[in-house]
Scaffold this motif. Structure first.
Motif, short mmCIF file in Angstrom:
data_model
loop_
_atom_site.label_atom_id
_atom_site.label_comp_id
_atom_site.label_asym_id
_atom_site.label_seq_id
_atom_site.Cartn_x
_atom_site.Cartn_y
_atom_site.Cartn_z
N LYS A 328 9.12 -47.98 27.14
CA LYS A 328 9.98 -49.15 26.90
C LYS A 328 11.42 -48.83 27.31
O LYS A 328 12.05 -49.58 28.06
CB LYS A 328 9.92 -49.55 25.42
CG LYS A 328 8.56 -50.07 24.96
CD LYS A 328 8.57 -50.39 23.47
CE LYS A 328 7.27 -51.02 23.01
NZ LYS A 328 6.10 -50.14 23.09
N GLY A 329 11.94 -47.74 26.78
CA GLY A 329 13.33 -47.39 27.07
C GLY A 329 13.55 -47.07 28.54
O GLY A 329 14.59 -47.41 29.11
N ALA A 330 12.55 -46.44 29.15
CA ALA A 330 12.72 -46.01 30.54
C ALA A 330 12.65 -47.18 31.50
O ALA A 330 13.17 -47.10 32.61
CB ALA A 330 11.67 -44.96 30.89
N TYR A 332 13.38 -50.51 30.43
CA TYR A 332 14.11 -51.65 29.85
C TYR A 332 13.16 -52.82 29.53
O TYR A 332 13.55 -53.97 29.64
CB TYR A 332 15.21 -52.14 30.79
CG TYR A 332 16.35 -51.16 30.94
CD1 TYR A 332 17.31 -51.03 29.94
CD2 TYR A 332 16.47 -50.36 32.06
CE1 TYR A 332 18.34 -50.13 30.05
CE2 TYR A 332 17.51 -49.45 32.19
CZ TYR A 332 18.44 -49.35 31.18
OH TYR A 332 19.48 -48.45 31.29
N ASP A 333 11.95 -52.50 29.16
CA ASP A 333 10.97 -53.55 28.87
C ASP A 333 10.37 -53.32 27.48
O ASP A 333 9.52 -52.45 27.30
CB ASP A 333 9.87 -53.51 29.93
CG ASP A 333 8.83 -54.60 29.70
OD1 ASP A 333 8.89 -55.30 28.66
OD2 ASP A 333 7.94 -54.75 30.56
N PRO A 334 10.81 -54.11 26.49
CA PRO A 334 10.37 -53.84 25.12
C PRO A 334 8.94 -54.28 24.82
O PRO A 334 8.41 -53.95 23.76
CB PRO A 334 11.35 -54.65 24.26
CG PRO A 334 11.80 -55.76 25.15
CD PRO A 334 11.77 -55.21 26.56
N ASN B 281 16.69 -46.90 20.46
CA ASN B 281 17.10 -47.26 21.82
C ASN B 281 15.89 -47.37 22.75
O ASN B 281 15.89 -48.18 23.68
CB ASN B 281 18.09 -46.23 22.38
CG ASN B 281 19.39 -46.22 21.62
OD1 ASN B 281 19.71 -47.18 20.90
ND2 ASN B 281 20.14 -45.15 21.73
N LEU B 284 13.58 -50.68 21.36
CA LEU B 284 14.14 -51.98 21.73
C LEU B 284 14.44 -52.05 23.23
O LEU B 284 15.01 -53.03 23.70
CB LEU B 284 15.41 -52.25 20.93
CG LEU B 284 15.24 -52.31 19.41
CD1 LEU B 284 16.58 -52.52 18.72
CD2 LEU B 284 14.27 -53.42 19.01
N ALA B 285 14.07 -50.99 23.95
CA ALA B 285 14.24 -50.96 25.41
C ALA B 285 15.71 -51.08 25.81
O ALA B 285 16.05 -51.66 26.84
CB ALA B 285 13.40 -52.04 26.10
N SER B 286 16.57 -50.51 24.98
CA SER B 286 18.00 -50.53 25.30
C SER B 286 18.35 -49.55 26.40
O SER B 286 19.28 -49.76 27.17
CB SER B 286 18.82 -50.21 24.05
OG SER B 286 18.47 -51.06 23.00
N GLY B 287 17.63 -48.44 26.44
CA GLY B 287 17.88 -47.43 27.47
C GLY B 287 18.04 -46.04 26.85
O GLY B 287 17.68 -45.82 25.69
#
Lengths: 661, 661
Positions: A328-330, A332-334, B281, B284-287
């Motif tokens: 997800k973080g990598a 940017y897709d939750p 982070n 929530l797909a913040s990065g």
């Protein structure tokens, strides 16, 4: 009323089947090694009479977790060396320790230790890749777990084999011995494309297909591997492996961090399963695997901890959580890889990746009874929202801890009840592991300042072929060029002229090996030096044997560029003594009967001014190939160069200054 | 012999002090709330006589972990909604639920639940940011934990305040009430730069400086925030916050995922501490935050779980492990943030980040006795290598589980012994939390198909200023332009001409608010439509009051672009009834005494053909500002436009079709 052995009732049953059923007051009936029925508690209670009824109220019953990639015995190396550069970690710590300590007993103990940890954390099935795999299998069966046990094959000498031929023979025996075992699936594990020759990869695939067993392989764990493959083969790694026919076998590819879109397509086309290892890939700084793309392209995905030396635990709850979080973080897709899919990766998809989808990975009638019971009551998982049926997967993936697992059953047998292990003695395992750690600590302490470690610290080291063939003779003033040119079976492919200035660093303890600093001055047709190259070669003590009058050397050779002055290395290695050898070398790369050899014609400049030698040399990873080439090398010396037997010498150049100190 | 209350002996003591001491058979002496001595067990046993001697053999004694950023009460929302798009998660679930349920009682219970989980996982100190912070503080003190309790201030109406002025006043009272408490440090928490006006940020900083309390703020959690700041302020977020003087306060900035090199430099220059929240982070797909760069530039770093709604647990062992892992994989650097530094982030550096470095974060004489005792014996952490003194940090960071924590002491008082909580009743907490979850489930179920949810699902929604000032009057045929132009206190800054076609969707339950679909046709000087814009405005039920004859509306307004045809929205929202209002509008943006107002001169086209109205409007986040502007709006109507009091109307246009159904 039908008789069954065990009836688990009252919990939330999540069979993880295709329909993703959920039974809130559910039940599972077990007879012998198998699941008989899964459904509402009320229904099953009416239909089955059980010897043992287990009340799972307040708990979740689900399939045991599947650890799709690990190295079981490496739990004995947990936290031995962390936070290091990959080459330092691998060449400086892991490989020397494995060479020294990995025995059948080590593998047995390490496997039992890992089984204990896995059972306590709700894992019931794993895919292993290590050495002495028959011992890994025996320990796994003793612990009562289910395992796909992959015997490692690679071009380097391994702790359990001098050559890959030995490994392949071992693997065949291992498969024959264990195939059909109720808990163990034997498997072939060519270590990785970069540690295997084409021949090894093909032989492993043939073996896997012959016995219809799974094949495991590391693929594209690092960027370096991608770059090297392109440089060496002009192919991407997955292309090369596919072209060699490896994927005809039921293949489980670990890591796949650096697969691009083309390679993902190939994996999908060949139905290759991927074992994702997020913790290890982060900890070793390998990178972040393109899980989103693989999911979108329909690649079969599973998740594994990798070995405890690079994780450092075997906790599948942490591992599936990290899998769900990281992508997800990598990207940017939750919404990618929601909890439900992460849990599937660790259960049904995992079993399918291990080619065990028919008997494991979900709770369905006819499948083996591999299940776990997880407590929902801990406060780190309170409260429970029931509105959304998916929130129970959230609870399991994002907040459940390994310590919440209460009971574990594999193949219908309880391995843990109320967090007490039933097949393993934790205290005995801890004591035995502690003893190993103490011995390994002593070994590593004694190696502080060790030559290989120092080389590793310099960087750029790589390992060369482990078999060297060498025949050598005193020679006269005439260059062998004429004889080589004249012989119909010889084709000259390359010629060089050097002056070589070698400095050998020798150490008190011969077990430490030796280091050669070599300056190669390239000489042009006019006899002028036009270029210079400096490099270090480290060789471990040599196992030497004669073969048909040639000398067959087997040893580890590591080469590194030497970009600092000789004086630096002199101070850095602090050798007991040095030996200087200078010579003028004419070198030909020849094909003799189509096989590559190096012919050196050396005129000594120091210490034996004016002496001349001829050497015929070849290198290979294969023991069989080494013996074959040794015979040919003898032919070259006698038939092509017509050098009489009495002129042969068996010493190496470094021995010329044997009396230097 | 000196008397002390407690002597912990026999374990490995890791004080995490500057010298990074390690006592293998160590001891810690505690008297009252403080540490008296740390050192070898033998020495301390000779010097101190203790009421209680705790044998820590086979265990590690270290400072309690510091959770540098969390939202304590949100454990009550754990797993309520996961794996959703951020706007859906926030606007569709979190905010409506918080608006409905967040009360002092909710905050009290959620805090106690979080304290229980944190104590069980070895956390002794946290930095919180939530509402009703006095209740959070009271519950924390009741649990016996140490907390920096940050009262949230923002421009939106909050669960505990109609306006930010109320929040600021509350914060002042809260600080005065709690400052000097032995366990609680009150703190000001302007929510984030994008949820605060310049005035709010400055007022918060002033308050923090006045009382010398820490200031907490979310900074650059998302890429969107970076983009929006540039678009709105032509400044990077950290520049804007620094320019406003916020960093004069002792600042703890959470997230900082999208800070670039310039902003990292500013954070360092102002000695701003950063709370890293890797799990949240990622989830929530913040990065992925640039931790390596921040470390290299010397930014003060700490680590936190964020709230349980986006984690989903409060496990600091997991959090520091993920911190250590993630930066390595993301930067391809395996040596960055080694285990020792990750543990520092979660102990001493954490306490320093919370401005509590003088009393917490390490075991040193004179500091408060906040410590934990961790079991080394679990098999997931066997064996132990002792050669390298750093491997114990590896054990703690890479393989220790929260469940390995045996005892926890805060301020000299035991909060947990042998995994039994001493200050909290777990069963009671679980039961109360379950009750909340049941009620929230029912609330959310009732909202299925709710208007706001439907809008959120469409995407692009943003919230507008919550205070609207409005005065309105029937008008004659004469445009107000002349009067505006003539008045010395008025400056016209912009003029537009539209035809507006509004469709209001009205619902049975007025609590659901209403949605307006508006088509704005822009009219050029020749009276021709030249452009069209369509958008949706959702307003919640209005709190309306008169102020000096102006109407002061306070309500939540959300605006979204409407890129689908009206028919789609008609079917999508399934309103009880609709109301159509068409009008021709002349609009001026004016500055009156330097303050921005909108003046509308509307000619009705439907339903009250030909009627004319004048409106004076303004919007603001501030209640005080709203009252100020309401007075000015009245002046404009009476003094500038000379409209008599009896012509005023207090209805909105939508009320014109009040009898439509």
């Amino acid at each position: 009323m039908e008789k069954v052995d065990t009836l688990l009732v009252g919990g939330v049953v999540l069979p993880m089947n295709e329909a993703m059923d959920r039974f809130d007051n559910g039940a599972v009936a077990v007879r012998g090694d198998s699941i008989v029925a899964v459904g509402p508690a009320e229904t099953l209670r009416q239909r089955y009479e059980a010897d043992e009824v287990v009340d799972c109220t307040g708990q979740i019953v689900l399939p045991g977790l599947v650890n799709a990639h690990t190295h079981m015995p490496m739990s004995l190396l947990r936290a031995m060396a962390d936070d290091l550069r990959l080459d330092v970690w691998l060449l400086g710590y892991m490989m020397p320790t494995e060479r020294e300590f990995v025995t059948p007993e080590f593998c047995r103990l390490g496997t039992l230790l890992s089984c204990a940890e896995m059972i306590r954390g709700g894992t019931t099935l794993f895919a292993d890749m290590y050495y002495y795999e028959a011992d890994v299998a025996a320990a796994t069966a003793e612990a009562g777990m289910r395992g796909v046990c992959g015997q490692t094959v690679m071009k380097f000498p391994a702790p359990d084999a001098e050559s890959y031929e030995e490994s392949l023979a071992y693997t065949r025996r291992f498969i024959e011995e264990w195939k059909g075992h109720p808990l163990i699936v034997p498997s072939v594990a060519p270590h990785a494309p970069y540690t295997c020759t084409d021949e090894i990869l093909q032989a492993c695939a043939d073996l896997a297909i012959e016995y219809d067993v799974p094949l495991q392989i590391h693929i594209l764990e690092t960027r370096q591997e991608a770059e090297d493959s392109w440089a060496e083969f002009e192919k991407k790694v997955v292309e090369r492996v596919a072209d060699l026919g490896v994927f005809r076998a039921k293949t489980l590819a670990a890591h796949c961090v650096h697969v691009d879109a083309d390679q993902i397509r190939i994996l999908r086309e060949h139905n290759v399963a991927v074992a994702h290892n997020p913790t290890s890939n982060l900890k070793l700084a390998s990178g972040i695997a393109p899980i989103k793309e693989m999911l979108e392209r329909g690649v079969k995905l599973s998740v594994g901890t990798d070995g405890a030396a690079s994780n450092n635990d075997l906790d599948m709850f942490e591992e599936m959580r990290l899998a769900a979080l990281l992508v997800k973080g990598a990207t940017y897709d939750p919404v990618v890889l929601p909890a439900k899919e992460a849990l599937l990766m660790a259960t049904r998809w995992g079993a399918e990746a291990l080619s065990l989808g028919d008997i494991a990975g979900s709770l369905e009638p006819g499948k083996r009874a591999d299940l776990i019971v997880v407590d929902r009551s801990p406060l780190h998982n309170a409260p429970h929202f029931e509105r959304n049926p998916d929130s129970i997967y959230s609870q399991l993936v994002y907040a459940t801890h390994a310590s919440d697992v209460q009971h574990v059953m594999v193949n219908g047998r309880w391995l843990m009840r109320d967090r007490v292990l039933l097949t393993l003695d934790e205290d005995a395992l801890r004591a035995a592991a502690t003893d190993y750690a103490r011995r390994i600590d002593a070994f590593l302490e004694a190696r502080e300042g060790n030559v290989l470690n120092k080389l590793v610290a310099i960087g750029g080291l790589h390992q060369e072929e482990s078999f060297e063939i060498q025949v050598k003779a005193r020679a006269g003033d005439t260059s062998p060029l004429e004889a080589l040119t004249a012989h119909p079976a010889v084709e000259i492919v390359k010629h060089n002229h050097y002056r070589q200035y070698d400095t050998y660093f020798l150490f008190d303890d011969e077990e430490m090996g030796r280091v050669r600093y070599r300056e190669d001055d390239f000489i042009d047709e006019n006899g002028q030096p036009v270029n210079v190259r400096t490099r270090l070669t480290y060789t471990t003590p040599t196992k030497e044997r004669e073969f048909d009058e040639a000398v067959l050397l087997s040893r580890s050779r590591f080469i590194a560029p030497a970009d600092r002055p000789l004086r630096f290395y002199r101070e850095y290695f602090q050798a007991r003594s040095e030996c200087e050898i200078h010579k003028d070398r004419l070198r030909w790369h020849i094909l003799y009967k189509g096989v590559l050899f190096y012919v050196n014609y050396d005129r000594m400049m120091q210490p034996e001014m004016g002496e001349r030698y001829i050497e015929i040399k070849a290198r290979t990873w294969s023991k069989t190939d080494a013996e074959f080439k040794a015979a040919l090398a003898n032919e070259i010396l006698s038939d092509v160069l017509a050098i009489p037997a009495e002129d042969r010498v068996k010493t190496e150049y470094v021995d010329l200054c044997g009396s230097a100190d």
